[in-house]
Design a protein around this motif. Structure first.
Motif, PDB file in Angstrom:
ATOM      1  N   TYR A 156      64.534 -70.752  71.465  1.00 26.46           N
ATOM      2  CA  TYR A 156      64.715 -70.009  72.708  1.00 26.46           C
ATOM      3  C   TYR A 156      65.368 -68.649  72.465  1.00 26.46           C
ATOM      4  CZ  TYR A 156      66.739 -68.643  77.209  1.00 26.46           C
ATOM      5  OH  TYR A 156      67.078 -67.940  78.341  1.00 26.46           O
ATOM      6  N   THR A 157      64.900 -67.632  73.153  1.00 24.39           N
ATOM      7  CA  THR A 157      65.716 -66.427  73.419  1.00 24.39           C
ATOM      8  C   THR A 157      65.345 -65.988  74.836  1.00 24.39           C
ATOM      9  OG1 THR A 157      64.020 -64.917  72.553  1.00 24.39           O
ATOM     10  CG2 THR A 157      65.821 -65.492  71.036  1.00 24.39           C
ATOM     11  N   SER A 158      66.262 -65.281  75.459  1.00 28.96           N
ATOM     12  CA  SER A 158      65.993 -64.752  76.797  1.00 28.96           C
ATOM     13  C   SER A 158      64.850 -63.753  76.766  1.00 28.96           C
ATOM     14  CB  SER A 158      67.223 -63.990  77.288  1.00 28.96           C
ATOM     15  OG  SER A 158      67.955 -64.766  78.145  1.00 28.96           O
ATOM     16  N   SER A 159      64.815 -62.927  75.705  1.00 31.26           N
ATOM     17  CA  SER A 159      63.761 -61.906  75.632  1.00 31.26           C
ATOM     18  C   SER A 159      62.401 -62.582  75.618  1.00 31.26           C
ATOM     19  CB  SER A 159      63.896 -61.075  74.358  1.00 31.26           C
ATOM     20  OG  SER A 159      65.211 -60.713  74.154  1.00 31.26           O
ATOM     21  N   ASP A 160      62.282 -63.678  74.860  1.00 27.87           N
ATOM     22  CA  ASP A 160      61.018 -64.401  74.794  1.00 27.87           C
ATOM     23  C   ASP A 160      60.709 -65.023  76.158  1.00 27.87           C
ATOM     24  OD1 ASP A 160      58.829 -65.931  73.254  1.00 27.87           O
ATOM     25  OD2 ASP A 160      59.973 -67.525  74.233  1.00 27.87           O
ATOM     26  N   GLU A 161      61.737 -65.574  76.800  1.00 22.82           N
ATOM     27  CA  GLU A 161      61.547 -66.232  78.096  1.00 22.82           C
ATOM     28  C   GLU A 161      61.058 -65.237  79.157  1.00 22.82           C
ATOM     29  OE1 GLU A 161      65.208 -67.421  80.081  1.00 22.82           O
ATOM     30  OE2 GLU A 161      64.194 -69.201  80.864  1.00 22.82           O
ATOM     31  N   ILE A 162      61.688 -64.055  79.169  1.00 23.93           N
ATOM     32  CA  ILE A 162      61.316 -63.056  80.183  1.00 23.93           C
ATOM     33  C   ILE A 162      59.911 -62.510  79.874  1.00 23.93           C
ATOM     34  CG2 ILE A 162      61.933 -60.798  81.180  1.00 23.93           C
ATOM     35  CD1 ILE A 162      64.932 -61.638  80.616  1.00 23.93           C
ATOM     36  N   THR A 163      59.625 -62.293  78.589  1.00 22.31           N
ATOM     37  CA  THR A 163      58.292 -61.797  78.197  1.00 22.31           C
ATOM     38  C   THR A 163      57.219 -62.801  78.625  1.00 22.31           C
ATOM     39  OG1 THR A 163      59.309 -60.806  76.255  1.00 22.31           O
ATOM     40  CG2 THR A 163      56.923 -60.986  76.211  1.00 22.31           C
ATOM     41  N   ASN A 164      57.499 -64.102  78.369  1.00 21.44           N
ATOM     42  CA  ASN A 164      56.554 -65.143  78.737  1.00 21.44           C
ATOM     43  C   ASN A 164      56.331 -65.163  80.258  1.00 21.44           C
ATOM     44  OD1 ASN A 164      56.242 -68.097  79.730  1.00 21.44           O
ATOM     45  ND2 ASN A 164      55.399 -68.087  77.658  1.00 21.44           N
ATOM     46  N   SER A 165      57.426 -64.996  80.990  1.00 20.15           N
ATOM     47  CA  SER A 165      57.342 -64.999  82.451  1.00 20.15           C
ATOM     48  C   SER A 165      56.454 -63.843  82.936  1.00 20.15           C
ATOM     49  CB  SER A 165      58.767 -64.885  83.011  1.00 20.15           C
ATOM     50  OG  SER A 165      58.757 -64.585  84.360  1.00 20.15           O
ATOM     51  N   ILE A 166      56.634 -62.672  82.318  1.00 19.19           N
ATOM     52  CA  ILE A 166      55.837 -61.498  82.726  1.00 19.19           C
ATOM     53  C   ILE A 166      54.356 -61.727  82.413  1.00 19.19           C
ATOM     54  CG2 ILE A 166      55.438 -59.029  82.221  1.00 19.19           C
ATOM     55  CD1 ILE A 166      58.547 -58.837  81.931  1.00 19.19           C
ATOM     56  N   LYS A 167      54.091 -62.330  81.236  1.00 20.45           N
ATOM     57  CA  LYS A 167      52.679 -62.603  80.884  1.00 20.45           C
ATOM     58  C   LYS A 167      52.033 -63.523  81.916  1.00 20.45           C
ATOM     59  CE  LYS A 167      52.757 -62.118  75.878  1.00 20.45           C
ATOM     60  NZ  LYS A 167      53.020 -62.872  74.649  1.00 20.45           N
ATOM     61  N   GLU A 168      52.786 -64.565  82.334  1.00 23.06           N
ATOM     62  CA  GLU A 168      52.243 -65.510  83.332  1.00 23.06           C
ATOM     63  C   GLU A 168      51.942 -64.776  84.639  1.00 23.06           C
ATOM     64  OE1 GLU A 168      51.248 -68.342  82.680  1.00 23.06           O
ATOM     65  OE2 GLU A 168      52.406 -69.091  80.973  1.00 23.06           O
ATOM     66  N   ILE A 169      52.845 -63.852  85.004  1.00 24.29           N
ATOM     67  CA  ILE A 169      52.659 -63.119  86.259  1.00 24.29           C
ATOM     68  C   ILE A 169      51.433 -62.195  86.162  1.00 24.29           C
ATOM     69  CG2 ILE A 169      53.705 -61.351  87.758  1.00 24.29           C
ATOM     70  CD1 ILE A 169      56.440 -62.745  87.129  1.00 24.29           C
ATOM     71  N   VAL A 170      51.294 -61.506  85.023  1.00 27.89           N
ATOM     72  CA  VAL A 170      50.127 -60.620  84.837  1.00 27.89           C
ATOM     73  C   VAL A 170      48.841 -61.445  84.902  1.00 27.89           C
ATOM     74  CG1 VAL A 170      48.957 -59.110  83.166  1.00 27.89           C
ATOM     75  CG2 VAL A 170      51.425 -58.879  83.539  1.00 27.89           C
ATOM     76  N   ASP A 171      48.855 -62.612  84.269  1.00 25.10           N
ATOM     77  CA  ASP A 171      47.690 -63.526  84.347  1.00 25.10           C
ATOM     78  C   ASP A 171      47.369 -63.859  85.795  1.00 25.10           C
ATOM     79  OD1 ASP A 171      47.093 -63.824  81.751  1.00 25.10           O
ATOM     80  OD2 ASP A 171      47.693 -65.940  81.570  1.00 25.10           O
ATOM     81  N   GLY A 172      48.425 -64.169  86.549  1.00 24.49           N
ATOM     82  CA  GLY A 172      48.264 -64.517  87.962  1.00 24.49           C
ATOM     83  C   GLY A 172      47.655 -63.368  88.754  1.00 24.49           C
ATOM     84  N   VAL A 173      48.080 -62.143  88.449  1.00 24.50           N
ATOM     85  CA  VAL A 173      47.531 -60.966  89.153  1.00 24.50           C
ATOM     86  C   VAL A 173      46.071 -60.788  88.749  1.00 24.50           C
ATOM     87  CG1 VAL A 173      47.683 -58.444  89.377  1.00 24.50           C
ATOM     88  CG2 VAL A 173      49.788 -59.821  89.397  1.00 24.50           C
ATOM     89  N   ASN A 174      45.781 -60.921  87.442  1.00 22.65           N
ATOM     90  CA  ASN A 174      44.401 -60.735  86.957  1.00 22.65           C
ATOM     91  C   ASN A 174      43.448 -61.762  87.559  1.00 22.65           C
ATOM     92  OD1 ASN A 174      45.030 -58.524  85.457  1.00 22.65           O
ATOM     93  ND2 ASN A 174      45.328 -59.664  83.542  1.00 22.65           N
ATOM     94  N   GLN A 175      43.982 -62.958  87.836  1.00 24.34           N
ATOM     95  CA  GLN A 175      43.116 -64.005  88.422  1.00 24.34           C
ATOM     96  C   GLN A 175      43.140 -63.970  89.944  1.00 24.34           C
ATOM     97  OE1 GLN A 175      43.637 -68.029  86.735  1.00 24.34           O
ATOM     98  NE2 GLN A 175      44.869 -67.026  85.165  1.00 24.34           N
ATOM     99  N   ASN A 176      43.737 -62.919  90.516  1.00 22.35           N
ATOM    100  CA  ASN A 176      43.850 -62.759  91.978  1.00 22.35           C
ATOM    101  C   ASN A 176      44.603 -63.881  92.674  1.00 22.35           C
ATOM    102  OD1 ASN A 176      42.574 -60.269  92.299  1.00 22.35           O
ATOM    103  ND2 ASN A 176      40.556 -61.259  92.066  1.00 22.35           N
TER     104      ASN A 176
END
Ligand code: FPP
Ligand code: MG
Length: 292
Positions: A156-176
């Protein structure tokens, strides 16, 4: 060495715990368990023994927390940065993890009796396959225990956790599934590995180091943080009671701060449905790891 210890308390310890229990008790406490290797050097034992003592201390500390009524505990057990340590030490820590997560099965009845749910937060994809499987199985085995929650930050690191969270959100936006306008602090919090937990009210770091080392950076912005010089394997109930007492002294001030500045914004239906879908995806991934 066990996840669930049941050591007897002395009369003085019981008395002091009862006094502390008259005041506000944090519902969630986090630990940076630091100083295992310095403890090993100090006591002239191998590094591996220092880490084993560290695990032993974790079991004891969880018992004190349960006794005090602290419902949730999060510990930093292995940072992604720790992969940069020597191969010998990484192997030792991985072997310790193997043994301890295996032990969850041996101790399943005790864990159920005490209602302990073990969750691992972190990037499991970086771990050896057998440990990932053990972790997933341990999490699934204890998931319905609901009196006490132990979050083990591992890989675990926070940087990895936040990066992962942002990727999930971008995926969510890309999939509408969500729109850019839906991105908010609440959405990011709900996409972190810690999405099922409230933020810890208290963070304690042992060993005299005064830094957060990429641990729960998003989650502890309003927490009380205590740095103590004691090495983790030497941390004792009096250190814990001291920290809770200091927390109680600043409690009224903190509550006022909370009341004035914290505005909880509920998630919209669309965002809630995205968050639920992400939780489902993560759960299915865990089931796949367990079957692997
Ligand atoms: C920090 O001390 C401690 C670690 C990197 C490992 C912590 C692990 C445990 C306490 C065991 C828990 C295991 C499981 C499976 C939950 P350090 O190595 O940085 O020591 P130092 O600061 O003295 O160098
Ligand atoms: Mg250290």
């Amino acid at each position: 060495m066990s996840w669930v210890t049941n050591y007897p308390f002395t009369l003085l310890q019981k008395f002091c715990m009862n006094v502390i229990k008259c005041g506000p008790i944090p519902s969630h406490l986090a630990f940076i368990m630091d100083g295992n290797r310095r403890y090993a050097t100090k006591t002239n034992v191998k590094k591996a023994e220092g880490h084993s003592k560290g695990f032993e201390k974790l079991g004891e500390c969880l018992q004190w927390c349960r006794e005090l009524g602290i419902r949730e505990v999060t510990v930093y057990a292995f940072s992604i940065e720790n992969f940069k340590r020597s191969k010998e030490e990484v192997d030792t820590l991985m072997q310790l993890a193997r043994e301890k997560f295996q032990k969850v099965f041996e101790e399943k009845d005790k864990l159920k009796e005490e209602g302990v749910c073990i969750r691992v937060i972190g990037n499991l994809s970086l771990l050896p396959q057998d440990i990932r499987k053990l972790i997933a199985e341990a999490m699934l085995l204890t998931k319905d225990n609901n009196k006490s929650i132990l979050n083990v930050a591992f890989s675990y690191t926070s940087s990895d956790e936040i990066t992962n969270s942002i990727k999930e959100i971008v995926d969510g936006v890309n999939q509408n599934l969500i729109d850019v306008e839906d991105i908010s602090e609440e959405l990011i919090s709900n996409c972190l590995y810690t999405h099922s937990s409230s933020n810890p009210e208290v963070l304690i770091r042992t060993s005299g180091e005064v830094r957060l080392s990429d641990f729960l950076l998003w989650q502890v912005s309003e927490s009380e943080i205590f740095f103590t010089d004691v090495l983790w394997p030497e941390f004792c109930i009096w250190h814990l009671l001291g920290c809770v007492f200091k927390y109680q002294r600043s409690y009224n001030y903190l509550k006022k701060f909370d009341y004035q500045y914290k505005i909880e914004k509920p998630l919209t239906k669309k965002v809630q449905s995205f968050v639920d879908q992400l939780a489902k995806k993560r759960f299915e991934q865990l089931e796949l790891y367990a079957k692997s």
